[in-house]
Design a protein around this motif. Structure first.
Motif, PDB file in Angstrom:
ATOM      1  N   ASP A  89       0.875  -1.178   0.000  1.00  0.00           N
ATOM      2  CA  ASP A  89       0.000   0.000   0.000  1.00  0.00           C
ATOM      3  C   ASP A  89       0.907   1.220   0.000  1.00  0.00           C
ATOM      4  O   ASP A  89       1.274   1.751   1.045  1.00  0.00           O
ATOM      5  N   PRO A  90       1.366   1.668  -1.175  1.00  0.00           N
ATOM      6  CA  PRO A  90       2.413   2.706  -1.232  1.00  0.00           C
ATOM      7  C   PRO A  90       2.078   3.972  -0.466  1.00  0.00           C
ATOM      8  O   PRO A  90       2.955   4.562   0.181  1.00  0.00           O
ATOM      9  N   ALA A  91       0.823   4.416  -0.509  1.00  0.00           N
ATOM     10  CA  ALA A  91       0.454   5.671   0.177  1.00  0.00           C
ATOM     11  C   ALA A  91      -0.140   5.432   1.555  1.00  0.00           C
ATOM     12  O   ALA A  91      -0.486   6.401   2.240  1.00  0.00           O
ATOM     13  N   ASN A  92      -0.267   4.176   1.957  1.00  0.00           N
ATOM     14  CA  ASN A  92      -0.828   3.820   3.263  1.00  0.00           C
ATOM     15  C   ASN A  92      -2.226   4.432   3.422  1.00  0.00           C
ATOM     16  O   ASN A  92      -2.540   5.104   4.391  1.00  0.00           O
ATOM     17  N   TRP A  93      -3.086   4.158   2.439  1.00  0.00           N
ATOM     18  CA  TRP A  93      -4.435   4.696   2.453  1.00  0.00           C
ATOM     19  C   TRP A  93      -5.460   3.667   2.939  1.00  0.00           C
ATOM     20  O   TRP A  93      -6.574   4.035   3.288  1.00  0.00           O
TER      21      TRP A  93
ATOM     22  N   ARG B 258      -6.037  11.794  -6.020  1.00  0.00           N
ATOM     23  CA  ARG B 258      -5.659  11.373  -7.367  1.00  0.00           C
ATOM     24  C   ARG B 258      -4.338  11.978  -7.805  1.00  0.00           C
ATOM     25  O   ARG B 258      -3.619  11.400  -8.627  1.00  0.00           O
ATOM     26  N   GLU B 259      -4.027  13.168  -7.264  1.00  0.00           N
ATOM     27  CA  GLU B 259      -2.787  13.828  -7.674  1.00  0.00           C
ATOM     28  C   GLU B 259      -1.562  13.294  -6.935  1.00  0.00           C
ATOM     29  O   GLU B 259      -0.457  13.818  -7.098  1.00  0.00           O
ATOM     30  N   SER B 260      -1.690  12.258  -6.144  1.00  0.00           N
ATOM     31  CA  SER B 260      -0.551  11.687  -5.425  1.00  0.00           C
ATOM     32  C   SER B 260       0.440  11.055  -6.411  1.00  0.00           C
ATOM     33  O   SER B 260       0.028  10.495  -7.441  1.00  0.00           O
ATOM     34  N   PRO B 261       1.719  11.164  -6.126  1.00  0.00           N
ATOM     35  CA  PRO B 261       2.706  10.515  -7.027  1.00  0.00           C
ATOM     36  C   PRO B 261       2.566   8.995  -7.060  1.00  0.00           C
ATOM     37  O   PRO B 261       3.138   8.349  -7.933  1.00  0.00           O
ATOM     38  N   ASN B 262       1.847   8.400  -6.122  1.00  0.00           N
ATOM     39  CA  ASN B 262       1.658   6.950  -6.124  1.00  0.00           C
ATOM     40  C   ASN B 262       0.537   6.516  -7.065  1.00  0.00           C
ATOM     41  O   ASN B 262       0.298   5.310  -7.215  1.00  0.00           O
ATOM     42  N   VAL B 263      -0.151   7.470  -7.658  1.00  0.00           N
ATOM     43  CA  VAL B 263      -1.231   7.167  -8.590  1.00  0.00           C
ATOM     44  C   VAL B 263      -0.677   7.319 -10.002  1.00  0.00           C
ATOM     45  O   VAL B 263      -0.149   8.375 -10.363  1.00  0.00           O
TER      46      VAL B 263
ATOM     47  N   ILE C  17      -4.850   5.381 -11.598  1.00  0.00           N
ATOM     48  CA  ILE C  17      -5.072   4.085 -10.957  1.00  0.00           C
ATOM     49  C   ILE C  17      -4.104   3.944  -9.789  1.00  0.00           C
ATOM     50  O   ILE C  17      -2.885   4.170  -9.935  1.00  0.00           O
ATOM     51  N   TYR C  18      -4.666   3.550  -8.648  1.00  0.00           N
ATOM     52  CA  TYR C  18      -3.860   3.271  -7.458  1.00  0.00           C
ATOM     53  C   TYR C  18      -3.896   1.763  -7.214  1.00  0.00           C
ATOM     54  O   TYR C  18      -4.972   1.158  -7.137  1.00  0.00           O
ATOM     55  N   ASN C  19      -2.707   1.143  -7.103  1.00  0.00           N
ATOM     56  CA  ASN C  19      -2.571  -0.309  -6.941  1.00  0.00           C
ATOM     57  C   ASN C  19      -2.215  -0.642  -5.502  1.00  0.00           C
ATOM     58  O   ASN C  19      -1.276  -0.059  -4.933  1.00  0.00           O
ATOM     59  N   ALA C  20      -2.937  -1.589  -4.931  1.00  0.00           N
ATOM     60  CA  ALA C  20      -2.644  -2.121  -3.597  1.00  0.00           C
ATOM     61  C   ALA C  20      -2.722  -3.641  -3.679  1.00  0.00           C
ATOM     62  O   ALA C  20      -3.588  -4.203  -4.361  1.00  0.00           O
TER      63      ALA C  20
ATOM     64  N   THR D  40       0.708  31.351 -18.448  1.00  0.00           N
ATOM     65  CA  THR D  40      -0.302  30.298 -18.512  1.00  0.00           C
ATOM     66  C   THR D  40      -0.590  29.842 -17.101  1.00  0.00           C
ATOM     67  O   THR D  40      -0.073  30.443 -16.125  1.00  0.00           O
ATOM     68  N   ALA D  41      -1.395  28.789 -16.972  1.00  0.00           N
ATOM     69  CA  ALA D  41      -1.771  28.304 -15.643  1.00  0.00           C
ATOM     70  C   ALA D  41      -1.423  26.830 -15.519  1.00  0.00           C
ATOM     71  O   ALA D  41      -1.470  26.078 -16.491  1.00  0.00           O
ATOM     72  N   LEU D  42      -1.061  26.438 -14.286  1.00  0.00           N
ATOM     73  CA  LEU D  42      -0.757  25.048 -13.971  1.00  0.00           C
ATOM     74  C   LEU D  42      -1.817  24.545 -13.014  1.00  0.00           C
ATOM     75  O   LEU D  42      -1.997  25.098 -11.923  1.00  0.00           O
ATOM     76  N   ASP D  43      -2.512  23.473 -13.429  1.00  0.00           N
ATOM     77  CA  ASP D  43      -3.574  22.901 -12.601  1.00  0.00           C
ATOM     78  C   ASP D  43      -3.366  21.394 -12.570  1.00  0.00           C
ATOM     79  O   ASP D  43      -3.286  20.747 -13.628  1.00  0.00           O
ATOM     80  N   TYR D  44      -3.263  20.828 -11.369  1.00  0.00           N
ATOM     81  CA  TYR D  44      -3.008  19.392 -11.239  1.00  0.00           C
ATOM     82  C   TYR D  44      -4.250  18.560 -11.504  1.00  0.00           C
ATOM     83  O   TYR D  44      -4.163  17.331 -11.612  1.00  0.00           O
ATOM     84  N   ASP D  45      -5.391  19.218 -11.562  1.00  0.00           N
ATOM     85  CA  ASP D  45      -6.590  18.474 -11.913  1.00  0.00           C
ATOM     86  C   ASP D  45      -6.612  18.215 -13.411  1.00  0.00           C
ATOM     87  O   ASP D  45      -5.774  18.720 -14.177  1.00  0.00           O
ATOM     88  N   ILE D  46      -7.600  17.398 -13.828  1.00  0.00           N
ATOM     89  CA  ILE D  46      -7.759  17.091 -15.239  1.00  0.00           C
ATOM     90  C   ILE D  46      -9.124  17.576 -15.675  1.00  0.00           C
ATOM     91  O   ILE D  46      -9.944  18.031 -14.864  1.00  0.00           O
ATOM     92  N   ASP D  47      -9.341  17.494 -16.978  1.00  0.00           N
ATOM     93  CA  ASP D  47     -10.637  17.928 -17.505  1.00  0.00           C
ATOM     94  C   ASP D  47     -11.774  17.133 -16.850  1.00  0.00           C
ATOM     95  O   ASP D  47     -11.624  15.923 -16.613  1.00  0.00           O
ATOM     96  N   PRO D  48     -12.895  17.798 -16.502  1.00  0.00           N
ATOM     97  CA  PRO D  48     -13.236  19.205 -16.833  1.00  0.00           C
ATOM     98  C   PRO D  48     -12.887  20.158 -15.712  1.00  0.00           C
ATOM     99  O   PRO D  48     -13.499  21.239 -15.628  1.00  0.00           O
ATOM    100  N   ASN D  49     -11.981  19.772 -14.781  1.00  0.00           N
ATOM    101  CA  ASN D  49     -11.674  20.605 -13.624  1.00  0.00           C
ATOM    102  C   ASN D  49     -10.419  21.443 -13.833  1.00  0.00           C
ATOM    103  O   ASN D  49      -9.891  21.999 -12.880  1.00  0.00           O
TER     104      ASN D  49
END
Length: 906
Positions: A539-543, A561-566, A570-573, A624-633
C-alpha cells in the motif's frame, strides 16, 4: 654386304632356362649401400684389344643421388673409365697375363671419400676345329645396298630387311658382358669401319646397358635386365669409316625382355572391411578384394586367381561365403546370418599367379573382415505388464513412472531405439512419454497440471515400437503394450483471489473510514477444512486497511488522485491471503482503484518569474496556468488582476489570449526598473470553479533596441529561494568546520611544542595541574602550617625514612644528592642574590633532580628581610611595564616563565 652374327640358336633356350631358374621367389629388396655392388668385375675378351674398345661397365651405387663420383684406373696407360662407368681400352695391345687384373677407383669430389673394385680380364677359349664344327652357324643380317651405277645404268636398291627382335630373359646372372649378336658390313673388306649403337640403354638413359665393339661389331649386354622397369629396348646400329662418314644406313634392333615369374601378387590393402545385413539370402554381394602382380599381365606370370583359405568363426556353417576366383567378388552362399549370434566374420583370402597353379605360382594373402549389420528383427518388449507411479497435484515436468523394455537388436541404432506413445487413458493430454537415449527407457512425464479435486487416478495404456519398422518376414508383433497406473496426491494449494486484479471506481477525496469493497480469496482444497486470513502486502500511500477475517477494505486516509503513487488515475494495492494448512500456503491479489477527479486543486501561474522593459514596448509577458486536476476541472482558465493594491491595475494590464494563455503588459508608459510582485487571479473551469491568487515576480529593467534586458542582475525576488538559502547554510557550515579544524590543529601544535620544551609529562606538571590532597578549607588564615619546617631545613625528615607509597610525584627521588649551599641562621640581606645563583647552578647540575619544574627547597630566608612579600606582586597592573627578558639567562628551569612574561613569540 654387312651381316650380324648371333649366338647359336640352340644356346638361347638353355640360357633362358638357366636365367629363369635363377630368379629368387622371395622378392626381398636389399638395403641400399653406397659403393660398388660387386667385389670383382669380370670380362671375357679376345686376344687383341683395340684402342677405344669398350670392355665392361662397372656400376656404382649412389644411394642418395647427390654424390659426384670421379672414376680412375690403376693402369691409366691401358684403361680409362668414363663418367657412366664404362671401361675402355686406351691403346691397342695383345691381352696377356700382365693386363689380366687391375683396379678401378671411385672418389667423391666433395668429401674425398674413396672406393675401389677389382677388374679381371680373361681370354676367350680358342675354338678347335671340332668345336667350330659343333658350333652352329652365326646368323648374319645384311645391310641393304645403296643405289649405284652398273655399266652406266641405275640399279634398284635391295629392299630393307626386317630384323626380327632379340629376346633376352630378365634377371640373367651373366657372366657380363654377355654377347648378343654381331653386326658386320660387307664393306669392311675394303674399308676400315667403326660400329656403334644409339638409343635408350646405349648412349641415352639408362646408358651403358648395351655396348658394341667398334671394330668387331659385337653387341653385348652389361648387366641383368628387369622387365618391370623396361620391357623393350629400341636401338639403332651405325657403320662409319675412320673419317666418320656414314657408309651404311642405320638399322633398327629391338630387344624384348622376356618376363620371368619374379613378383608375388600384392593386395591393395592388407585388411579389407565389408558389411552384410543379417538375414541376407545366398548370393548377396558383400565386397571385392583386389591384388596386383608386377609381372606381365598377358602371361601366366601375371594371371591371378583368388580363393578363401579360412573362415572364423565357422558357425552356423564353415562356408558362409565364397569368392569369384577371377574378379575377387565375395558373396554369401549360405543362409543363417544372425547378428545377435555372430557379429563379425574374418576370412583369409589368397591370391596366386600362374592362374592359381599351386606348384609353380607365387601367392600372397590378405584378411577380409565382414561385419554383420543389424536389421530390425526384434521388437521392443516391456519388462512388466503394469507400471505404477504417483504425482502431486499441480506439478508439471516431473517423471511419474519409468517404463523399461528389452530389445535384442544392436544398441543405439534405429532398430533398437524405442518410441513410446499413449494409446488410451489420457484424453486431455496431461501426460507425455520421452525416451531416455542412454537406457532406452520410457519416462512418463506430466505436461499439464492435474487437479486432485477433479481426477484422483489415471490408468494409461502405452505402446512401444522401434524407430524403423520390422524387417519383412519377422513373425513377432511390431509393438508391445503395457498399462501405467498413476495416483494423484492431494497437496495444500494456494488460495486465489477472483477476480485478480479487482478494479473499482471511486472519487478522490474520500475520508478515512470509508468502506471501499470486499476483496476475498477462495481455497481450491475442497477436501481440507482450512481458514483464510488477509493481510496488506503493498500500500504505497498507506491509504487502506483490510479486515483479516472477512476481507473488507476500508480507507485510513484521504484518497488523492494527484498523489505521485497514482499512475494514470489508478492506485494499486496488493493483499495477501494465507490459509492454515500444512504447510501453510498463500496467494496475492491486486486491488486497482480508479480515482475519479474532483476540483480540489487551484490553478497557479506559470512561469512564476519573468522580466520586461521599463516601457510597454517592445515586449510583453506571456503566462499560462498550472492545474493538477484534469478535464473538466482544469482549463480553460480565466485571468484577472486584483483590485487591491490599487497600483496593480494602475501599472499593469492582462489580456486573455485563449483558454490557457494570457498576456501581461505595462499599462503606464514608464515603470522604474526593479522587482515587482504582481498578483494574478486565475480561475479554472471546475464545478464549482476554483480560484487562486498567484504571485508573478516581474523584473523591470532597462532594455536595448532589441528589447533585451541590459542589467547584469537577474531576478532574485524579494528574498532568497530555498535552494539558495540551503547552499549558503552549507557554505557557512563548511567554513565553520574548517575554522574549527584549524583551531584544533593549532592547539595540538602548541601542546606538542610545549611537550618538547618540558622534560616532564604535562599531567605531572604542578604548574598546569591541580593536585588534590583531600584538604578542604578556606584561605591561608584557616591553615595551621608548621613553620618550623621552613625555619630549620636541616631538621626535615630524611627521604629514606618516609614510608613507601606516600611520596608525591613532584618530590625529588631517592638518590645520592649533591651538596646544596647552606646559609647561616642569620643571613645578611646582601648575600641573597649570590645564594640563589649558587643554588640555581647546583640544581641545574644535579642529575637526580626531577625532569620537571618542582618546588626546590633552598633554605630559610630568615626574618627581617628587606625583600617584600611575593604576594604583593600584581602582574596584571605592572607586568606590562617591566622587562622580563633577563629570565632567559636563568637557565632552562625558567624558560617557561621567560616565554610567558618575556614577550616571546609563543
Amino acid at each position: 654386304m654387312c651381316r650380324i652374327a648371333g649366338a647359336p640358336r640352340t644356346l638361347l633356350p638353355l640360357l633362358a632356362a638357366l636365367l629363369q631358374a635363377s630368379v629368387e621367389a622371395s622378392g626381398e629388396i636389399a638395403l641400399c649401400k653406397t659403393g660398388f655392388p660387386e667385389d670383382v668385375y669380370s670380362a671375357v675378351l679376345s686376344k687383341d684389344v683395340h684402342e677405344g674398345q669398350p670392355l665392361l661397365n662397372v656400376k656404382f651405387s649412389n644411394c642418395n643421388g647427390k654424390r659426384k663420383v670421379q672414376y680412375e684406373s690403376s693402369e691409366p696407360a691401358d684403361f680409362k673409365v668414363d663418367e657412366d662407368g664404362m671401361v675402355y681400352a686406351v691403346r691397342s695391345f695383345p691381352l696377356s697375363s700382365e693386363h689380366a687384373k687391375f683396379l678401378i677407383y671411385a672418389q667423391d669430389k666433395e668429401t674425398q671419400e674413396k672406393w675401389q673394385v677389382a677388374v679381371k680380364l680373361s681370354l676367350k677359349p680358342t675354338l678347335t676345329e671340332e668345336s667350330v664344327k659343333e658350333s652352329p652357324e652365326v646368323e648374319e643380317i645384311v645391310f641393304p645396298r645403296q643405289l649405284g651405277k652398273h655399266s652406266g645404268h641405275l640399279q634398284r636398291q635391295k629392299r630393307d630387311w626386317v630384323i626380327p627382335p632379340i629376346n633376352l630373359p630378365e634377371n640373367s646372372r651373366g657372366p657380363f658382358p654377355q654377347e648378343l649378336v654381331r653386326i658386320r658390313s660387307d664393306r669392311d673388306k675394303n674399308l676400315s669401319l667403326r660400329y656403334s649403337v644409339t638409343g635408350p640403354g646405349a648412349d641415352q638413359p639408362p646408358t651403358g646397358i648395351f655396348i658394341i665393339n667398334p671394330i668387331s661389331g659385337q653387341l653385348s649386354v652389361t648387366k641383368p635386365l628387369d622387365r618391370e622397369q623396361i620391357a623393350r629396348f629400341h636401338l639403332r646400329a651405325h657403320a662409319v669409316d675412320i673419317n666418320g662418314n656414314q657408309v651404311e644406313n642405320p638399322i633398327d634392333i629391338v630387344i624384348n625382355v622376356i618376363d620371368m615369374n619374379d613378383n608375388r601378387p600384392e593386395f591393395l590393402h592388407q585388411v579389407w572391411n565389408g558389411t552384410v545385413p543379417e538375414g541376407s539370402k545366398p548370393g548377396t554381394y558383400v565386397m571385392t578384394v583386389t591384388a596386383i602382380d608386377a609381372d606381365d599381365p598377358n602371361a601366366l606370370n601375371g594371371m591371378l586367381r583368388y580363393r578363401i583359405l579360412s573362415q572364423a568363426p565357422s558357425t552356423p556353417s564353415p562356408n558362409m561365403f565364397t569368392i569369384n576366383n577371377e574378379t575377387g567378388d565375395i558373396i554369401t552362399v549360405a543362409a543363417g546370418l544372425d547378428r545377435e549370434k555372430v557379429q563379425q566374420y574374418t576370412l583369409i583370402i589368397q591370391a596366386t599367379d600362374m592362374e592359381g597353379n599351386p606348384t609353380y605360382g607365387l601367392s600372397n594373402t590378405a584378411t577380409a573382415v565382414i561385419t554383420v549389420t543389424d536389421v530390425n528383427d526384434n521388437p521392443p518388449e516391456f519388462t512388466a505388464m503394469t507400471f505404477y507411479g504417483e504425482v502431486p497435484e499441480n506439478r508439471v515436468d516431473i517423471i511419474v513412472a519409468n517404463l523399461t523394455v528389452t530389445d535384442k537388436d544392436q544398441p543405439h541404432t534405429p532398430a533398437w531405439n524405442a518410441v513410446y506413445r499413449i494409446s488410451g487413458g489420457d484424453p486431455t493430454g496431461r501426460f507425455a512419454i520421452q525416451t531416455d537415449p542412454n537406457s532406452n527407457d520410457g519416462l512418463v512425464t506430466v505436461v499439464k497440471p492435474i487437479d486432485f479435486e477433479t481426477n484422483r487416478m489415471f490408468v494409461l495404456t502405452v505402446a512401444a515400437e522401434n524407430q524403423v519398422p520390422l524387417a519383412k518376414g519377422i513373425q513377432h508383433p511390431p509393438q508391445s503394450t503395457a498399462t501405467v497406473s498413476v495416483t494423484v496426491i492431494d497437496v495444500n494449494e494456494n488460495p486465489y483471489f477472483a477476480p485478480n486484479p479487482k478494479i473499482i471506481r471511486q472519487e478522490e477525496g474520500l475520508h478515512a473510514g470509508t468502506m471501499l469493497t470486499t476483496f476475498t480469496a477462495q481455497d481450491p482444497d475442497r477436501y481440507m477444512q482450512q481458514n483464510i486470513r488477509y493481510t496488506k502486502l503493498s500500500d504505497p500511500a498507506n491509504w487502506l486497511k483490510i479486515d483479516p477475517v472477512n476481507g473488507q477494505i476500508t480507507t485510513i486516509a484521504i484518497l488523492d488522485r494527484e498523489s505521485p503513487n497514482v499512475k494514470n488515475n489508478i492506485y494499486n494495492a496488493t493483499f495477501l491471503a494465507s490459509d492454515n494448512g500444512i504447510p501453510p500456503m498463500s496467494g496475492t491479489g491486486t486491488l486497482q482503484i480508479y480515482l475519479l477527479d474532483i476540483n480540489d486543486n487551484a490553478p497557479q501561474v506559470l512561469p512564476q518569474e519573468a522580466e520586461t522593459c521599463e516601457t510597454p514596448d517592445p515586449n510583453s509577458i506571456n503566462i499560462t496556468a498550472l492545474d493538477y486536476d484534469i478535464d473538466p476541472n482544469a482549463g480553460p482558465f480565466a485571468f484577472d488582476l486584483p483590485l487591491s493594491p490599487v497600483n496593480i491595475k494602475r501599472n499593469w494590464t492582462i489580456t486573455r489570449l485563449n483558454g490557457d494563455f494570457a498576456q501581461l503588459n505595462l499599462k503606464i508608459k514608464f515603470l522604474e526598473a526593479g522587482i515587482y510582485e504582481v498578483p494574478i487571479i486565475i480561475t479554472d473551469s471546475g464545478n464549482p470553479p476554483k480560484s487562486n491568487i498567484s504571485i508573478l515576480r516581474v523584473k523591470v529593467c532597462q532594455c536595448d533596441s532589441n528589447g533585451d534586458c541590459t542589467d547584469v542582475d537577474r531576478i532574485v525576488g524579494a528574498g532568497l529561494g530555498t535552494g539558495a538559502i540551503i547552499a549558503i547554510l552549507l557554505c557557512i557550515i563548511i567554513l565553520l568546520i574548517l575554522v574549527l579544524m584549524f583551531v584544533v590543529w593549532m592547539k595540538r601544535r602548541d601542546k606538542e611544542r610545549q611537550a618538547k620544551q618540558l622534560l616532564i609529562d604535562p599531567e605531572d606538571d604542578v604548574r598546569d595541574n591541580i593536585l588534590k590532597y583531600d584538604e578542604e578549607g578556606g584561605g591561608e588564615e584557616d591553615q595551621d602550617y608548621d613553620l618550623s619546617q621552613l625555619q630549620q631545613p636541616d631538621t626535615v625528615e630524611p627521604d629514606a625514612i618516609k614510608p613507601v607509597g606516600i611520596r608525591r610525584m613532584d618530590e625529588r627521588p631517592i638518590h645520592a644528592e649533591p651538596q646544596y649551599p647552606v646559609r647561616s641562621a642569620a643571613p645578611h640581606p646582601g648575600d641573597i642574590g649570590d645564594f640563589i645563583n649558587e643554588g640555581l647552578k647546583a640544581a641545574d647540575n644535579d642529575p637526580t633532580a626531577p625532569p620537571y619544574d618542582s618546588l626546590l627547597v633552598f633554605d630559610y630566608e630568615g626574618s627581617g628581610s628587606t625583600a617584600g612579600s611575593l604576594s604583593s606582586l600584581n602582574s596584571s597592573s605592572s607586568g606590562g611595564e617591566q622587562d622580563y627578558d633577563y629570565l632567559n639567562d636563568w637557565g632552562p628551569r625558567f624558560k617557561k616563565l621567560a616565554d610567558m612574561y618575556g614577550g616571546g613569540d609563543d
